[in-house]
Scaffold this motif. Structure first.
Motif, PDB file in Angstrom:
ATOM      1  N   LEU A   1       0.834  -1.207   0.000  1.00 35.23           N
ATOM      2  CA  LEU A   1       0.000   0.000   0.000  1.00 35.23           C
ATOM      3  C   LEU A   1       0.863   1.249   0.000  1.00 35.23           C
ATOM      4  N   ASP A   2       1.994   1.210   0.693  1.00 28.67           N
ATOM      5  CA  ASP A   2       2.887   2.378   0.696  1.00 28.67           C
ATOM      6  C   ASP A   2       3.417   2.649  -0.710  1.00 28.67           C
ATOM      7  N   GLN A   3       3.751   1.592  -1.446  1.00 24.69           N
ATOM      8  CA  GLN A   3       4.230   1.777  -2.817  1.00 24.69           C
ATOM      9  C   GLN A   3       3.120   2.340  -3.705  1.00 24.69           C
ATOM     10  N   LEU A   4       1.903   1.824  -3.550  1.00 25.29           N
ATOM     11  CA  LEU A   4       0.778   2.338  -4.337  1.00 25.29           C
ATOM     12  C   LEU A   4       0.474   3.780  -3.972  1.00 25.29           C
ATOM     13  N   ALA A   5       0.591   4.127  -2.683  1.00 26.99           N
ATOM     14  CA  ALA A   5       0.332   5.497  -2.250  1.00 26.99           C
ATOM     15  C   ALA A   5       1.355   6.464  -2.836  1.00 26.99           C
ATOM     16  N   THR A   6       2.606   6.026  -2.927  1.00 26.94           N
ATOM     17  CA  THR A   6       3.645   6.861  -3.537  1.00 26.94           C
ATOM     18  C   THR A   6       3.322   7.114  -5.004  1.00 26.94           C
ATOM     19  N   THR A   7       2.869   6.078  -5.694  1.00 28.06           N
ATOM     20  CA  THR A   7       2.436   6.251  -7.085  1.00 28.06           C
ATOM     21  C   THR A   7       1.236   7.174  -7.154  1.00 28.06           C
ATOM     22  N   GLY A   8       0.299   6.981  -6.244  1.00 32.67           N
ATOM     23  CA  GLY A   8      -0.910   7.791  -6.252  1.00 32.67           C
ATOM     24  C   GLY A   8      -0.663   9.252  -5.977  1.00 32.67           C
ATOM     25  N   LEU A   9       0.335   9.558  -5.157  1.00 35.18           N
ATOM     26  CA  LEU A   9       0.629  10.958  -4.835  1.00 35.18           C
ATOM     27  C   LEU A   9       1.020  11.743  -6.078  1.00 35.18           C
ATOM     28  N   GLN A  10       1.570  11.064  -7.077  1.00 36.79           N
ATOM     29  CA  GLN A  10       1.915  11.723  -8.333  1.00 36.79           C
ATOM     30  C   GLN A  10       0.663  12.124  -9.113  1.00 36.79           C
ATOM     31  N   LEU A  11      -0.480  11.517  -8.762  1.00 37.03           N
ATOM     32  CA  LEU A  11      -1.738  11.808  -9.450  1.00 37.03           C
ATOM     33  C   LEU A  11      -2.565  12.860  -8.726  1.00 37.03           C
ATOM     34  N   GLY A  12      -2.357  12.996  -7.410  1.00 35.56           N
ATOM     35  CA  GLY A  12      -3.116  13.979  -6.650  1.00 35.56           C
ATOM     36  C   GLY A  12      -2.876  13.817  -5.164  1.00 35.56           C
ATOM     37  N   ALA A  13      -2.966  14.926  -4.422  1.00 34.99           N
ATOM     38  CA  ALA A  13      -2.624  14.917  -3.000  1.00 34.99           C
ATOM     39  C   ALA A  13      -3.575  14.054  -2.177  1.00 34.99           C
ATOM     40  N   ASP A  14      -4.829  13.901  -2.632  1.00 34.81           N
ATOM     41  CA  ASP A  14      -5.806  13.120  -1.867  1.00 34.81           C
ATOM     42  C   ASP A  14      -5.773  11.630  -2.178  1.00 34.81           C
ATOM     43  N   VAL A  15      -5.029  11.224  -3.189  1.00 30.18           N
ATOM     44  CA  VAL A  15      -5.056   9.813  -3.605  1.00 30.18           C
ATOM     45  C   VAL A  15      -4.543   8.871  -2.510  1.00 30.18           C
ATOM     46  N   PRO A  16      -3.450   9.211  -1.796  1.00 27.63           N
ATOM     47  CA  PRO A  16      -2.944   8.266  -0.787  1.00 27.63           C
ATOM     48  C   PRO A  16      -3.947   7.880   0.283  1.00 27.63           C
ATOM     49  N   VAL A  17      -4.809   8.802   0.725  1.00 28.94           N
ATOM     50  CA  VAL A  17      -5.760   8.440   1.779  1.00 28.94           C
ATOM     51  C   VAL A  17      -6.729   7.363   1.290  1.00 28.94           C
ATOM     52  N   PHE A  18      -7.097   7.424   0.020  1.00 29.23           N
ATOM     53  CA  PHE A  18      -7.985   6.400  -0.527  1.00 29.23           C
ATOM     54  C   PHE A  18      -7.245   5.092  -0.784  1.00 29.23           C
ATOM     55  N   VAL A  19      -5.956   5.166  -1.120  1.00 28.48           N
ATOM     56  CA  VAL A  19      -5.161   3.950  -1.298  1.00 28.48           C
ATOM     57  C   VAL A  19      -5.085   3.180   0.013  1.00 28.48           C
ATOM     58  N   HIS A  20      -4.817   3.889   1.101  1.00 29.90           N
ATOM     59  CA  HIS A  20      -4.718   3.223   2.407  1.00 29.90           C
ATOM     60  C   HIS A  20      -6.092   2.823   2.928  1.00 29.90           C
ATOM     61  N   GLY A  21      -7.137   3.532   2.475  1.00 28.54           N
ATOM     62  CA  GLY A  21      -8.495   3.101   2.769  1.00 28.54           C
ATOM     63  C   GLY A  21      -8.949   3.271   4.188  1.00 28.54           C
ATOM     64  N   ASN A  22      -8.365   4.255   4.906  1.00 23.53           N
ATOM     65  CA  ASN A  22      -8.775   4.531   6.279  1.00 23.53           C
ATOM     66  C   ASN A  22      -9.166   5.993   6.430  1.00 23.53           C
ATOM     67  N   SER A  23     -10.153   6.263   7.275  1.00 17.03           N
ATOM     68  CA  SER A  23     -10.321   7.632   7.729  1.00 17.03           C
ATOM     69  C   SER A  23      -9.015   8.029   8.413  1.00 17.03           C
ATOM     70  N   ALA A  24      -8.570   9.271   8.192  1.00 27.13           N
ATOM     71  CA  ALA A  24      -7.216   9.601   8.624  1.00 27.13           C
ATOM     72  C   ALA A  24      -7.035  11.091   8.858  1.00 27.13           C
ATOM     73  N   TYR A  25      -6.130  11.390   9.751  1.00 23.48           N
ATOM     74  CA  TYR A  25      -5.645  12.757   9.949  1.00 23.48           C
ATOM     75  C   TYR A  25      -4.459  12.946   9.012  1.00 23.48           C
ATOM     76  N   ALA A  26      -4.439  14.056   8.273  1.00 22.10           N
ATOM     77  CA  ALA A  26      -3.411  14.266   7.258  1.00 22.10           C
ATOM     78  C   ALA A  26      -2.679  15.585   7.467  1.00 22.10           C
ATOM     79  N   GLU A  27      -1.384  15.559   7.190  1.00 22.68           N
ATOM     80  CA  GLU A  27      -0.552  16.762   7.192  1.00 22.68           C
ATOM     81  C   GLU A  27       0.283  16.780   5.918  1.00 22.68           C
ATOM     82  N   GLY A  28       1.188  17.759   5.819  1.00 28.08           N
ATOM     83  CA  GLY A  28       1.957  17.954   4.591  1.00 28.08           C
ATOM     84  C   GLY A  28       1.030  18.473   3.517  1.00 28.08           C
ATOM     85  N   VAL A  29       1.097  17.902   2.319  1.00 23.44           N
ATOM     86  CA  VAL A  29       0.129  18.254   1.272  1.00 23.44           C
ATOM     87  C   VAL A  29      -1.016  17.254   1.281  1.00 23.44           C
ATOM     88  N   GLY A  30      -1.046  16.436   2.332  1.00 24.48           N
ATOM     89  CA  GLY A  30      -2.074  15.423   2.477  1.00 24.48           C
ATOM     90  C   GLY A  30      -1.524  14.015   2.446  1.00 24.48           C
TER      91      GLY A  30
END
Length: 293
Positions: free
Chosen positions: A129-158
């Motif tokens: 999932l971490d590898q997929l999230a890294t790929t997803g971040l290149q597509l958009g800042a919100d993609v990693p939260v959906f890759v991990h599939g959890n409600s989450a607190y986010a910092e940085g650019v998300g």
């Protein structure tokens, strides 16, 4: 398995603070994502061809600009570069679209993330999932939260995510019929960009009732600008706030209010003015896509 259908869930930003603009133009932020049991339905069917097709076409969006297509293409290119092989390299993707574009519900990002996890499964790529999230971040800042599939607190650019357990309460989500440009909001000169960073994590370690109360007190820094640019959204917030305090999600255009039970939310939905669209959904902490897989 050569076919799978997954729910691509929506999200709400229970609050959104913008701390500063970075030299690269992105904004540092703090936000709390809650997933919903409502979203688009995506069906993935592997084929023997090398084509990636999406049905139906998204009006006003070319195939090459579609985040679903970008996600599938990027994942396949990455897998090929890593020497992985495919028995069926082509993919047909069918979209049952429910989420409005430009609604602040993360529809495009969720679609991209769902594509990554679905094809990782169907193509047997075994990326983490971490590898997929890294790929997803290149597509958009919100993609990693959906890759991990959890409600989450986010910092940085998300991209810096801390999974959280949030109250699984009911929400009425309302779309006032306008399309908000995220780029216009984040480039607006009057946008608040200096909200001090909060020590939010300790508050999220309390009981669920305290977390809910805490979120109610927190604001969305984009809301005042969005309401200034789009008076229809201010009017929608005023209407929904008659029943429960309403707030903008992300950069909008959707707004939401929480309710203690589904019946109360459904009752308000039945009174929705004809110029608005809306739905009732339950807040959840784990994406249904993971349960399906």
């Amino acid at each position: 398995m050569s076919q799978i259908t997954l729910l691509s869930p929506a999200k709400l930003n229970l609050f959104l603070h913008i701390n500063f603009r970075r030299p690269d133009g992105y904004h540092e932020l703090q936000t709390l994502f809650q997933l919903l049991d409502y979203g688009d339905l995506l069906t993935f069917n592997l084929t023997d061809s090398s084509d990636i097709s999406i049905t139906p076409e998204v009006k006003g969006v070319s195939l090459e600009d579609n985040l679903i297509y970008k996600a599938a293409t990027k994942l396949r290119e990455q897998a090929e570069a890593d020497g992985k092989t495919f028995s069926k390299p082509g993919i047909e993707i069918f979209i049952g679209k429910k989420l409005p574009m430009g609604g602040g519900l993360g529809g495009g990002s969720s679609n991209a993330a769902t594509t990554l996890i679905a094809l990782n499964h169907l193509w047997k790529l075994n990326y983490s999932l971490d590898q997929l999230a890294t790929t997803g971040l290149q597509l958009g800042a919100d993609v990693p939260v959906f890759v991990h599939g959890n409600s989450a607190y986010a910092e940085g650019v998300g991209e810096h995510l801390t999974p959280v357990e949030l109250p699984e309460i009911w929400y009425l989500v309302l779309h006032p019929g306008v399309h908000v440009s995220t780029a216009n909001v984040f480039s607006h000169k009057q946008l608040t960009r200096d909200t001090p960073k909060s020590k939010i994590a300790p508050a999220l370690e309390g009981d669920l009732r305290n977390i809910a109360n805490y979120c109610d007190l927190m604001s969305n820094d984009c809301q005042s600008i969005v309401c200034q640019l789009y008076p229809e959204i201010r009017q929608a917030i005023d209407w929904l706030s008659q029943f429960s305090p309403a707030k903008l999600t992300g950069t909008g255009a959707c707004i939401f209010a929480s309710f203690s039970d589904k019946q109360r939310a459904d009752n308000v939905l039945s009174q929705l003015p004809t110029n608005y669209q809306g739905f009732v959904a339950k807040g959840i902490n784990k994406s249904p896509a993971f349960e399906r897989l």
